[in-house]
Design a protein around this motif. Structure first.
Motif, mmCIF file in Angstrom:
data_model
loop_
_atom_site.group_PDB
_atom_site.id
_atom_site.type_symbol
_atom_site.label_atom_id
_atom_site.label_comp_id
_atom_site.label_asym_id
_atom_site.label_seq_id
_atom_site.Cartn_x
_atom_site.Cartn_y
_atom_site.Cartn_z
ATOM 1 N N MET A 1 -2.091 4.565 -1.354
ATOM 2 C CA MET A 1 -2.940 5.545 -1.998
ATOM 3 C C MET A 1 -2.102 6.677 -2.582
ATOM 4 S SD MET A 1 -6.124 4.672 -2.001
ATOM 5 C CE MET A 1 -5.448 3.093 -2.408
ATOM 6 N N THR A 2 -2.772 7.551 -3.274
ATOM 7 C CA THR A 2 -2.107 8.647 -3.961
ATOM 8 C C THR A 2 -2.586 9.975 -3.410
ATOM 9 O OG1 THR A 2 -2.081 7.289 -5.946
ATOM 10 C CG2 THR A 2 -1.581 9.597 -6.223
ATOM 11 N N PRO A 3 -1.905 10.511 -2.419
ATOM 12 C CA PRO A 3 -2.331 11.804 -1.870
ATOM 13 C C PRO A 3 -2.079 12.926 -2.856
ATOM 14 C CG PRO A 3 -0.290 11.101 -0.867
ATOM 15 C CD PRO A 3 -0.737 9.980 -1.755
ATOM 16 N N PRO A 4 -2.642 14.107 -2.586
ATOM 17 C CA PRO A 4 -2.431 15.240 -3.480
ATOM 18 C C PRO A 4 -0.956 15.557 -3.719
ATOM 19 C CG PRO A 4 -4.128 15.769 -1.888
ATOM 20 C CD PRO A 4 -3.536 14.439 -1.479
ATOM 21 N N GLU A 89 -2.075 19.481 1.388
ATOM 22 C CA GLU A 89 -2.059 18.024 1.575
ATOM 23 C C GLU A 89 -3.413 17.433 1.956
ATOM 24 O OE1 GLU A 89 0.838 15.896 1.684
ATOM 25 O OE2 GLU A 89 1.950 17.528 0.754
ATOM 26 N N VAL A 90 -4.437 18.258 2.055
ATOM 27 C CA VAL A 90 -5.720 17.768 2.587
ATOM 28 C C VAL A 90 -6.861 17.943 1.585
ATOM 29 C CG1 VAL A 90 -5.128 18.049 5.009
ATOM 30 C CG2 VAL A 90 -6.094 19.976 3.768
ATOM 31 N N GLY A 91 -6.607 17.632 0.348
ATOM 32 C CA GLY A 91 -7.635 17.787 -0.661
ATOM 33 C C GLY A 91 -8.874 16.955 -0.394
ATOM 34 N N ARG A 92 -9.983 17.455 -0.895
ATOM 35 C CA ARG A 92 -11.281 16.785 -0.838
ATOM 36 C C ARG A 92 -11.459 16.092 -2.182
ATOM 37 N NH1 ARG A 92 -15.465 19.052 -3.189
ATOM 38 N NH2 ARG A 92 -17.582 18.425 -2.667
ATOM 39 N N ALA A 93 -11.462 14.760 -2.187
ATOM 40 C CA ALA A 93 -11.457 13.990 -3.427
ATOM 41 C C ALA A 93 -12.840 13.954 -4.082
ATOM 42 C CB ALA A 93 -10.965 12.574 -3.164
ATOM 43 N N VAL A 94 -12.862 14.335 -5.341
ATOM 44 C CA VAL A 94 -14.067 14.269 -6.165
ATOM 45 C C VAL A 94 -13.902 13.145 -7.184
ATOM 46 C CG1 VAL A 94 -15.507 15.542 -7.815
ATOM 47 C CG2 VAL A 94 -14.503 16.733 -5.853
ATOM 48 N N LEU A 95 -12.717 13.075 -7.777
ATOM 49 C CA LEU A 95 -12.376 12.013 -8.722
ATOM 50 C C LEU A 95 -11.354 11.105 -8.061
ATOM 51 C CD1 LEU A 95 -11.712 14.284 -11.839
ATOM 52 C CD2 LEU A 95 -13.860 13.153 -11.231
ATOM 53 N N TYR A 96 -11.638 9.822 -8.031
ATOM 54 C CA TYR A 96 -10.719 8.842 -7.460
ATOM 55 C C TYR A 96 -11.157 7.473 -7.940
ATOM 56 C CZ TYR A 96 -14.552 8.774 -4.051
ATOM 57 O OH TYR A 96 -15.794 8.728 -3.455
ATOM 58 N N ALA A 116 -11.004 3.732 -3.798
ATOM 59 C CA ALA A 116 -9.694 4.057 -3.234
ATOM 60 C C ALA A 116 -9.790 4.551 -1.795
ATOM 61 C CB ALA A 116 -9.025 5.125 -4.096
ATOM 62 N N ILE A 117 -10.987 4.625 -1.244
ATOM 63 C CA ILE A 117 -11.151 5.075 0.144
ATOM 64 C C ILE A 117 -10.510 4.054 1.075
ATOM 65 C CG2 ILE A 117 -12.834 5.612 1.964
ATOM 66 C CD1 ILE A 117 -14.720 6.571 -0.292
ATOM 67 N N ASP A 118 -9.690 4.555 2.000
ATOM 68 C CA ASP A 118 -8.956 3.693 2.935
ATOM 69 C C ASP A 118 -9.705 3.423 4.224
ATOM 70 O OD1 ASP A 118 -6.365 3.444 1.563
ATOM 71 O OD2 ASP A 118 -6.237 5.604 1.892
ATOM 72 N N ARG A 119 -10.552 4.386 4.614
ATOM 73 C CA ARG A 119 -11.113 4.296 5.969
ATOM 74 C C ARG A 119 -12.395 5.131 6.035
ATOM 75 N NH1 ARG A 119 -8.985 7.561 10.718
ATOM 76 N NH2 ARG A 119 -9.996 6.564 12.460
ATOM 77 N N VAL A 120 -13.301 4.726 6.926
ATOM 78 C CA VAL A 120 -14.520 5.482 7.201
ATOM 79 C C VAL A 120 -14.542 5.786 8.689
ATOM 80 C CG1 VAL A 120 -17.051 5.466 7.159
ATOM 81 C CG2 VAL A 120 -15.771 4.346 5.315
ATOM 82 N N THR A 121 -14.825 7.032 9.024
ATOM 83 C CA THR A 121 -15.003 7.417 10.418
ATOM 84 C C THR A 121 -16.439 7.899 10.594
ATOM 85 O OG1 THR A 121 -14.306 9.696 10.022
ATOM 86 C CG2 THR A 121 -12.582 8.129 10.670
ATOM 87 N N VAL A 122 -16.947 7.761 11.812
ATOM 88 C CA VAL A 122 -18.305 8.229 12.109
ATOM 89 C C VAL A 122 -18.187 9.342 13.137
ATOM 90 C CG1 VAL A 122 -20.594 7.608 12.962
ATOM 91 C CG2 VAL A 122 -19.282 5.969 11.595
ATOM 92 N N GLY A 148 -2.084 11.124 4.431
ATOM 93 C CA GLY A 148 -1.795 10.230 3.315
ATOM 94 C C GLY A 148 -2.827 9.142 3.072
ATOM 95 N N ARG A 149 -3.943 9.186 3.779
ATOM 96 C CA ARG A 149 -5.008 8.184 3.600
ATOM 97 C C ARG A 149 -6.296 8.895 3.195
ATOM 98 N NH1 ARG A 149 -5.704 4.388 8.476
ATOM 99 N NH2 ARG A 149 -6.567 3.044 6.888
ATOM 100 N N LEU A 150 -7.057 8.263 2.327
ATOM 101 C CA LEU A 150 -8.329 8.822 1.883
ATOM 102 C C LEU A 150 -9.403 8.362 2.872
ATOM 103 C CD1 LEU A 150 -9.248 10.623 -0.400
ATOM 104 C CD2 LEU A 150 -9.707 8.591 -1.760
ATOM 105 N N VAL A 151 -9.990 9.325 3.602
ATOM 106 C CA VAL A 151 -10.906 9.029 4.703
ATOM 107 C C VAL A 151 -12.264 9.669 4.443
ATOM 108 C CG1 VAL A 151 -11.292 9.274 7.203
ATOM 109 C CG2 VAL A 151 -8.964 8.924 6.311
#
Length: 177
Positions: A1-4, A89-96, A116-122, A148-151
């Motif tokens: 993925m592409t982190p900020p 390093e912890v941006g909130r993704a709006v465009l991806y 591009a989301i890598d993972r879902v947590t509950v 470094g992962r989009l969660v």
């Protein structure tokens, strides 16, 4: 993925004071700049003497460098303060990649395959949710960068479904006062 903090990233200081305002600004700028699909656009809370929401645009591919250089020049010409790198390093993704395909109700497997989301947590559960768990997107899916992962943070909802933790229409604090 592409982190900020991708090899090609710019930070944009704004006067936006709410996430909703920053989302709209980011989407308007992306449309105006005609950004390609692989560019990530994030919001970042700035907590200094002037609290606000900054933006970042980032991409990993070398082909994105000229696009972001052009974006930097055009945004600077419009009066924005633009600098190299994201505010944090912890941006909130709006465009991806895939964000536009996350509408309606999807299984988590579909969500992960389409975006591009890598993972879902509950929230409130230590275990990974099942791939066939259904997520009601409310057409508002805002994952965050974590290590470094989009969660995407989700929470349980009616009928055994999940919804993204972030509400697309939050009630302002003290709205009934």
């Amino acid at each position: 993925m592409t982190p900020p903090s991708a090899p090609y990233a710019i930070g944009i200081d704004t006067d936006a004071t709410t996430l909703r305002e920053a989302d709209h600004l980011l989407q308007a700028l992306a449309a105006e700049l005609d950004l390609p699909q692989g560019v990530f656009g994030c919001t970042h809370l700035v907590r200094d003497g002037r609290p606000r929401v900054a933006l970042s645009l980032a991409a990993e591919a070398a082909a994105a460098e000229p696009v972001l250089r052009t974006a930097r020049d055009r945004l600077t010409a419009q009066g924005y303060e633009v600098r190299d790198g994201a505010p944090d390093e912890v941006g909130r993704a709006v465009l991806y990649p895939g964000a536009g395909a996350l509408t309606g109700t999807l299984t988590l497997a579909e969500l992960l395959a389409r975006s591009a989301i890598d993972r879902v947590t509950v929230l409130g559960t230590p275990d990974e949710p099942a791939p066939d768990a259904r997520l009601v997107t409310r057409d508002h899916v805002r994952p965050q960068w974590q290590h470094g992962r989009l969660v995407l943070a989700a929470m349980p909802a009616a009928g055994g479904t999940l919804v993204p933790f972030e509400d697309p229409d939050p009630t302002p604090c003290c709205a009934d006062h």
